[in-house]
Design an enzyme around this catalytic site. Sequence first.
Site, PDB file in Angstrom:
ATOM      1  CD  GLU A 133      -2.459   1.263   2.774  1.00 25.44           C
ATOM      2  OE1 GLU A 133      -3.377   2.087   2.923  1.00 25.44           O
ATOM      3  OE2 GLU A 133      -2.091   0.476   3.672  1.00 25.44           O
ATOM      4  CE  LYS A 169      -8.682   1.539   3.203  1.00 29.26           C
ATOM      5  NZ  LYS A 169      -7.661   1.788   4.244  1.00 29.26           N
ATOM      6  CB  CYS A 174      -5.039  -1.038   4.691  1.00 29.80           C
ATOM      7  SG  CYS A 174      -4.402  -0.863   6.378  1.00 29.80           S
TER       8      CYS A 174
END
EC number: 2.3.1.269
Length: 520
Positions: free
Chosen positions: A272, A338, A390
């Site tokens: 990430e 995301k 994440c």
Amino acid sequence: MLHYLKKMKKKIFTYFIAIFSGIIGVLAFSPFDYWGCAYLSLLGLIFVAKTAEKKTALWSAFLWGLAFFTFGINWVHVSIHQFGGASVVVSYVLVLVLAAYLALYPMLFAYLIQRFQISSLAMFPVIWTFTEFLRGWLFTGFPWLQFGYSQIDSPFAHLAPMFGVTGVTFFVMWVSAVIFNLLSVLLIKPRKWNVVIANLLLLTLVGGLSAYSSKAEYVRKIEDRDLLVTLAQGNIEQNLKWEPEYLYQTLDIYHKLISQHLGKTDVIILPESALPVLENHIQPFFQGLQAHAQQAGTEIVMGTIYQDKTANKLLNSIITLGNTDFPYSLETTNRYSKHHLVPFGEYVPLETLLRPLGSVFNLPMSAFQSGDEIQSPLVVKNRQLSAAICYEIILGEQLRKNVKQDTDFILTVSNDAWFGDSIGPWQHLQMARMRALEFGKPVIRATNTGISVFIDEQGKIVAQAPQFIETTLTHKVAATEGQTPYAVFGNTAIYGLSLLLLLMRGFGALIRRRLFMPRL
């Protein structure tokens, strides 16, 4: 006076049981992995929730939750203190505040048991499922430390492909209630052996259901769609990551790790936000990587920070490089952004009010916007990768909207350097393992400082890189095809079962009231 002292002694004992059982519940999760502690912890919660005095029951359940969450999520203080600029005292106070909020849900569990005088075994998991749903939904939700995750290595793990982690949590509470009832009956003389046998049959039923699921072939491996994948773990310290003068060293580290494997592996995956700079600002670097990767026949997957100027959004993204069908550009459609952002970590609620209050509300890169909830899979070497960045990997229902029957792998990239050498990254990894088991899909997990792993479709770790080391990890991953019941129906089955049990109890109560109602 004697009566008062006796009452106080009993109350203190109940509080002690609550705190002790709350603490040992954390041992059920990684890195400890004593999955049996989940049942001991919930036995303690049931015991205090059924205490005769309502006020004691409520405060005991709150203390259980306070102990459980304070020890279970203490890793939150690392990012608040080390990277948010708060003092150690302030960071731990904020952890206590968060734990106190989360403790309200076990308190609600006890309240509902007291309010409706619950004694039916089936109602304990129904009520617990309701309170856990609220915890995972209100204020964007925080479904961390659901007890179902602790069972990933237990005999009940194979309930996950059928019911998901919510269902496993349901059955953990049900089994705990059965054990509580069994122990209660065994301590009574004369013992009610019919009740004992009924409880044992219930335990056998749950175990049999898991055994059946373990033999079911929901998905199958497709050997000719396997991939040789390399994970690049840069081990960039979080306190250096966002320093401008450290950018070139970060670029050198990842350039070196990539160069070692170009042409020798199918795919190289970076974590990430691997590079602490806007993707838009270093286009020559990315175009160079695109050319080298395409020439070598190796594709690169990388977490980036992307400024979508058309939509005026700052996005936490994943891109691919070296793909001939989707050549890299800022406008590429072969990108995942995301969707579910972490409050205060990636965006600040009530930003204009809170940011001026202090550095704790000004963590680096806390101004992101959300990507779409449903996005196309990443195409890598003609394989379909459903992505999660994440925190998103803990959200099974969100991931389910993006995992399709033709999904080959699940990809998750993360930067757990935020939480140092605490237990947080291990808990995070455990949840990624559950996603693999729920969907019957291999999970590829690339991180900055660890824990970078390959997880098979059974939720087992098949290759793991050491934590806090600059390294690479290569493994051949076999794709799977097909769908588990959970992938198709999600939480519908367990919520439907909960509703059915609730209606049955209500109907039974109505019948009893009619039978024993005095006739006029």
